[in-house]
Structures are given as structure tokens and as C-alpha cells.
Design an enzyme around this catalytic site. Structure first.
Site, PDB file in Angstrom:
ATOM      1  N   SER A 110       0.821  -1.203   0.000  1.00 21.28           N
ATOM      2  CA  SER A 110       0.000   0.000   0.000  1.00 21.28           C
ATOM      3  C   SER A 110       0.861   1.261   0.000  1.00 21.28           C
ATOM      4  O   SER A 110       1.973   1.272   0.535  1.00 21.28           O
ATOM      5  CB  SER A 110      -0.887  -0.013   1.250  1.00 21.28           C
ATOM      6  OG  SER A 110      -1.516   1.230   1.435  1.00 21.28           O
ATOM      7  N   TYR A 133      -2.046   5.948  -4.782  1.00 22.68           N
ATOM      8  CA  TYR A 133      -3.093   6.971  -4.712  1.00 22.68           C
ATOM      9  C   TYR A 133      -2.628   8.166  -5.539  1.00 22.68           C
ATOM     10  O   TYR A 133      -1.436   8.467  -5.573  1.00 22.68           O
ATOM     11  CB  TYR A 133      -3.347   7.407  -3.264  1.00 22.68           C
ATOM     12  CG  TYR A 133      -4.118   6.421  -2.433  1.00 22.68           C
ATOM     13  CD1 TYR A 133      -5.400   6.017  -2.811  1.00 22.68           C
ATOM     14  CD2 TYR A 133      -3.583   5.884  -1.270  1.00 22.68           C
ATOM     15  CE1 TYR A 133      -6.125   5.112  -2.039  1.00 22.68           C
ATOM     16  CE2 TYR A 133      -4.301   4.981  -0.491  1.00 22.68           C
ATOM     17  CZ  TYR A 133      -5.570   4.593  -0.884  1.00 22.68           C
ATOM     18  OH  TYR A 133      -6.281   3.715  -0.135  1.00 22.68           O
ATOM     19  N   THR A 159      -5.774   2.763  -7.030  1.00 23.29           N
ATOM     20  CA  THR A 159      -7.062   2.637  -6.343  1.00 23.29           C
ATOM     21  C   THR A 159      -7.957   3.803  -6.743  1.00 23.29           C
ATOM     22  O   THR A 159      -7.589   4.963  -6.572  1.00 23.29           O
ATOM     23  CB  THR A 159      -6.854   2.600  -4.820  1.00 23.29           C
ATOM     24  OG1 THR A 159      -6.051   1.458  -4.513  1.00 23.29           O
ATOM     25  CG2 THR A 159      -8.172   2.492  -4.072  1.00 23.29           C
ATOM     26  N   LYS A 255      -8.044  -0.532  -9.383  1.00 23.69           N
ATOM     27  CA  LYS A 255      -8.676  -1.253  -8.276  1.00 23.69           C
ATOM     28  C   LYS A 255      -9.898  -0.480  -7.799  1.00 23.69           C
ATOM     29  O   LYS A 255      -9.786   0.676  -7.404  1.00 23.69           O
ATOM     30  CB  LYS A 255      -7.676  -1.413  -7.124  1.00 23.69           C
ATOM     31  CG  LYS A 255      -8.259  -2.017  -5.856  1.00 23.69           C
ATOM     32  CD  LYS A 255      -7.151  -2.314  -4.862  1.00 23.69           C
ATOM     33  CE  LYS A 255      -7.670  -2.937  -3.588  1.00 23.69           C
ATOM     34  NZ  LYS A 255      -8.325  -1.997  -2.697  1.00 23.69           N
ATOM     35  N   HIS A 279     -13.606  -2.052  -2.000  1.00 23.87           N
ATOM     36  CA  HIS A 279     -12.696  -1.699  -0.911  1.00 23.87           C
ATOM     37  C   HIS A 279     -13.117  -2.375   0.404  1.00 23.87           C
ATOM     38  O   HIS A 279     -13.042  -1.788   1.481  1.00 23.87           O
ATOM     39  CB  HIS A 279     -12.665  -0.178  -0.742  1.00 23.87           C
ATOM     40  CG  HIS A 279     -11.328   0.385  -0.322  1.00 23.87           C
ATOM     41  ND1 HIS A 279     -10.526   1.103  -1.175  1.00 23.87           N
ATOM     42  CD2 HIS A 279     -10.648   0.350   0.858  1.00 23.87           C
ATOM     43  CE1 HIS A 279      -9.427   1.499  -0.527  1.00 23.87           C
ATOM     44  NE2 HIS A 279      -9.481   1.042   0.711  1.00 23.87           N
TER      45      HIS A 279
HETATM   46  C1  LIG Z   1      -7.538  -2.557   7.327  1.00 26.67           C
HETATM   47  C2  LIG Z   1      -7.636  -2.388   5.837  1.00 26.67           C
HETATM   48  C3  LIG Z   1      -6.805  -1.480   5.193  1.00 26.67           C
HETATM   49  C4  LIG Z   1      -6.875  -1.325   3.792  1.00 26.67           C
HETATM   50  N1  LIG Z   1      -6.009  -0.473   3.173  1.00 26.67           N
HETATM   51  C5  LIG Z   1      -6.057  -0.321   1.822  1.00 26.67           C
HETATM   52  C6  LIG Z   1      -5.152   0.541   1.145  1.00 26.67           C
HETATM   53  O1  LIG Z   1      -4.287   1.172   1.750  1.00 26.67           O
HETATM   54  N2  LIG Z   1      -5.280   0.665  -0.209  1.00 26.67           N
HETATM   55  C7  LIG Z   1      -6.217  -0.025  -0.925  1.00 26.67           C
HETATM   56  O2  LIG Z   1      -6.293   0.109  -2.142  1.00 26.67           O
HETATM   57  N3  LIG Z   1      -7.071  -0.882  -0.306  1.00 26.67           N
HETATM   58  C8  LIG Z   1      -7.021  -1.044   1.039  1.00 26.67           C
HETATM   59  N4  LIG Z   1      -7.900  -1.910   1.656  1.00 26.67           N
HETATM   60  C9  LIG Z   1      -8.849  -2.708   0.845  1.00 26.67           C
HETATM   61  C10 LIG Z   1      -8.254  -4.064   0.477  1.00 26.67           C
HETATM   62  O3  LIG Z   1      -7.199  -3.935  -0.449  1.00 26.67           O
HETATM   63  C11 LIG Z   1      -9.320  -4.973  -0.183  1.00 26.67           C
HETATM   64  O4  LIG Z   1      -9.913  -4.307  -1.276  1.00 26.67           O
HETATM   65  C12 LIG Z   1     -10.408  -5.406   0.810  1.00 26.67           C
HETATM   66  O5  LIG Z   1      -9.877  -5.594   2.097  1.00 26.67           O
HETATM   67  C13 LIG Z   1     -11.082  -6.683   0.327  1.00 26.67           C
HETATM   68  O6  LIG Z   1     -12.112  -7.053   1.171  1.00 26.67           O
HETATM   69  P1  LIG Z   1     -11.960  -8.153   2.351  1.00 26.67           P
HETATM   70  O7  LIG Z   1     -11.236  -7.487   3.480  1.00 26.67           O
HETATM   71  O8  LIG Z   1     -13.367  -8.489   2.674  1.00 26.67           O
HETATM   72  O9  LIG Z   1     -11.168  -9.315   1.779  1.00 26.67           O
HETATM   73  C14 LIG Z   1      -7.833  -2.070   3.047  1.00 26.67           C
HETATM   74  C15 LIG Z   1      -8.670  -2.975   3.721  1.00 26.67           C
HETATM   75  C16 LIG Z   1      -8.583  -3.148   5.090  1.00 26.67           C
HETATM   76  C17 LIG Z   1      -9.491  -4.150   5.763  1.00 26.67           C
END
Ligand SMILES: Cc1cc2nc3c(=O)[nH]c(=O)nc-3n(C[C@H](O)[C@H](O)[C@H](O)COP(=O)(O)O)c2cc1C
Length: 382
Positions: A110, A133, A159, A255, A279
């Protein structure tokens, strides 16, 4: 006292993570936007889809390997990029990248990662996805792309569902933010988890190396909340991204695509992949579940670019259903974050191992030897 060896599924890891983490951090992972309806539906949507197995097809050996955006992967799932991993366990991204590498799959880093993408790139041979980002400062965007290119990052992942921050009410309640601005109740929750605090304080200082090189995030100069509102560019449009794709000149993935027309346009501007994602329900609540939207998007652009999906994956059968609809790979988020929080790299390895074993077992039970044999013929929707 529950141990890692007693964790057999997503829910067990979640339970162990809850015991180990100060609750403001645990609920940052758990949380989603508004009423969390999209988040709940992400997992629930798999239950509207039934598997119809085939029999007597000779399935001693199952091959889960394949290619996604030009990258070889041994298993059909990958670790989606998530922020702040060293808050969840002091090994953070090092643990996730190490585990992903052992399973021969891609791992995402990330923009808000807590270990430098260069260090991770040299530590493991598996392909790295860098999650980006888009900043108001175009010079900064170019510099960050250049840095990732020089480090040898294989896939750029922009994203596009976070044009503004989602409304995470759990974080408002606990006061979770970076830097910490806890409520009194939130502080108390840290005080009763001294092991977490000892680990946090006795390891390398918390930083955001992807941003630190370009932006002063030290001290209380800029919170992550302000980073989103002040540094990122809500005016980002297709022309900006088209330019970025050209500049990158390699595997490029959006994404957070949910509409088929957007998927089509992504292919038009030269993207090589898209992730159907909301997300993890953390942005627009009420958005459709990723799995529900997958078929429509595969039908539209599946023969032009690689369609990936994430959201709600808790079981091997979920991965199998998404692959049957035509996903080229499936991303996991919370599925590896809970075991990371629970036990670091051994935790993530155990979770990935269970997922792989479930997929292999279910493939055999379905009568399929290779991912290419999975298709919609073996699915029925309620
Ligand atoms: C705690 C947390 C932090 C996340 N941080 C980012 C991030 O920095 N950038 C991003 O594109 N997606 C982020 N996501 C989304 C994840 O990449 C992903 O799309 C999502 O967790 C998928 O769903 P799931 O948790 O049900 O598997 C984050 C998700 C969580 C739970």
C-alpha cells in the site's frame, strides 16, 4: 488461551486477533462504511450461488497455477494491498510478503504501507503489486512512479474507489487515526493490551516509507485523514489516468471498478487488469457486492483484460466460485490481516495454507483438475 494451531478458519483467526489487538486497532480492520451493509453482503453474496459438482473425472492431482497480468502465480489468490500493517503486528508487510512468497503469489504494498517497497522487492522473488493513490502534485506522482519502476515493481495498481474517505463510524467512536488521537475509552483499550504495546515500542519506529520520501509525515505534521483531504486529487479523471498508464508503460491495474462501462474504458486507455472491488465495504456503503457484479464485468471485458475481484473472501469455495465466473485471481484482505495480527508470518502462512487446502479439496470434489475446467456450467444462482 486460544493458540494458532486451534485456528481453522477466518472466524478463529478473527477471534485470536481480537484478543491480541487493542480494540481501536482491531475495529479499524473490522470496520466498514456507514451501516456496513456492503461489507456484509460481500461475503453473503457467495451463498446465493450453489456449486454443482461433476463426478468420476479422475482428480488425483489438482493444478491451481495460472497467470495474471503477465505474472505467474501458483495459487489463484493474492494478498490485496492494505495500509498500516506494522500496527497490526510488528512484522507487518514483511510477514505478509514472506508468506505470499512461500505460496508463490503476488502481494500488494500500500501507499500507506509501513515497510519500504524497495526492501520488500529485494527480499522476495514473487511479483509485487504497488498500490497507488493519485496526488494533486503531478510531479510527486511522477516521482513515485519512477521510484517504483526503479525498484522493479511488476504491477501498478491505482485505487480509484477512494476519491474521498469513507465514513468509518467505528473509528470515530474509538478515535482511531494516525497519528493516534484516541478517546479516553480508546486509550484504556491500549492500556489493557500491554503485550501489543511492548512489541510496538521495542521494534523499529512506526513510519510510512512510501510517503516519507516525498511528504513530511513525521510527528503530527500531517495525519492520514489530512493526507487524504489535502494531498490526494478528487479531480482525477480518465485523461489523468490515461497519462499515468502511458508513463508507467507496464502492467497497470485499476482497483475498485464496479461498472461494466468503466471496465471497458479501462481497457481502452491501456490498462491490463481491473479489480472488481468495493474496498471491502469501507468506501461507498450500498455499493453492490463484488461477487454479484463480477459476471457482468467478465462478460463485458473478460476477453480484453484480466478481471480480478476482492471482497468478502472467507473460504476456498468463495475463491472457486469467483474463478468459475471468470476472475483471473481473487484478492484477500481481512482474511490475511486477522492471522497477521494474531501471530505474524506463521499466522499468515497458516491462513494461506488453509485457503489453498480448501480450494484443492473443493476442486477435487467438483471434479476439476485445473482452474481452466471451472466454469459457469457448474454454478446455479438462487
Ligand atoms: C484494514 C484495511 C486497510 C486497507 N487499506 C487499503 C489501502 O491502503 N489501499 C487499498 O487500495 N485498499 C485497502 N484496503 C482494501 C483491500 O485492499 C481490499 O480491497 C479489501 O480488504 C477486500 O475485502 P476483504 O477485506 O473483505 O477481503 C484495506 C482494507 C482493510 C481491511
Amino acid at each position: 488461551m486460544m493458540r494458532l494451531s486451534q485456528c481453522h478458519n477466518f472466524h478463529d483467526f478473527r477471534r485470536l486477533a481480537r484478543r491480541r489487538l487493542p480494540s481501536p486497532i482491531f475495529y479499524y480492520i473490522v470496520g466498514a462504511a456507514d451501516d456496513e451493509a456492503t461489507h456484509r453482503r460481500n461475503s453473503a453474496s457467495f451463498e446465493h450461488c450453489d456449486l454443482v459438482p461433476s463426478i468420476l473425472r479422475g482428480v488425483e492431482n489438482v493444478d491451481l497455477s495460472g497467470t495474471v497480468m503477465g505474472q505467474k502465480r501458483v495459487v489463484p489468490f493474492y494478498c490485496s494491498p492494505t495500509a498500516l500493517q506494522r500496527l497490526f503486528h510488528h512484522e507487518g508487510e514483511r510477514a505478509v510478503a514472506g508468506a505470499a512468497s512461500k505460496f508463490g503469489t503476488l502481494f500488494g504494498v500500500s501507499s500507506l504501507g509501513t515497510v519500504a517497497l524497495e526492501e520488500l522487492r529485494t527480499a522476495h522473488p514473487t511479483p509485487q503489486v504497488y498500490q497507488f493513490y493519485f496526488h494533486k502534485d503531478r510531479g510527486l506522482n511522477r516521482a513515485m512512479l519512477q521510484k517504483a519502476k526503479e525498484a522493479g515493481v511488476e504491477v501498478m495498481m491505482l485505487t480509484v474507489d477512494s476519491i474521498t474517505g469513507g465514513n468509518r463510524e467505528r473509528d470515530l467512536r474509538t478515535g482511531f487515526s494516525i497519528p493516534f488521537r484516541l478517546t479516553l475509552g480508546g486509550m484504556l483499550q491500549f492500556a489493557i493490551k500491554p503485550m501489543w504495546a511492548i512489541n510496538y515500542l521495542t521494534h523499529e519506529r512506526f513510519k510510512l516509507p512510501q510517503l516519507d520520501a516525498h511528504i513530511d509525515m513525521s510527528g503530527a505534521a500531517l495525519s492520514i485523514g489530512r493526507y487524504f483531504t489535502e494531498m490526494l486529487d478528487p479531480s482525477m479523471n480518465w485523461d489523468d489516468v490515461s497519462e499515468m498508464v502511458q508513463l508507467w508503460g507496464g502492467q497497470f491495474c485499476l482497483k475498485g471498478v464496479m461498472a461494466a462501462a468503466d471496465a471497458w474504458r479501462a481497457a481502452d486507455i491501456g490498462c491490463t487488469g481491473i479489480v472488481v472491488s468495493n474496498h471491502g465495504g469501507r468506501q461507498l456503503d450500498g455499493s453492490r457486492a463484488s461477487f454479484d457484479q463480477l459476471a457482468e464485468i467478465v462478460d463485458c471485458v473478460g476477453d480484453r483484460i484480466d478481471v480480478l475481484m476482492d471482497g468478502g473472501i472467507q473460504r476456498g469455495s468463495h475463491v472457486l466460485k469467483a474463478l468459475s465466473l471468470g476472475a483471473k485471481a481473487v484478492g484477500i484482505g481481512r482474511y490475511y490481516l486477522y492471522p497477521l495480527a494474531a501471530a505474524g508470518q506463521p499466522g499468515v502462512e497458516r491462513a494461506l495454507g488453509l485457503l489453498r487446502a480448501e480450494i484443492e479439496r473443493d476442486m477435487k470434489l467438483m471434479g476439476c483438475k485445473a482452474i481452466s475446467q471451472l466454469s459457469r456450467d457448474n454454478l446455479r444462482f438462487r
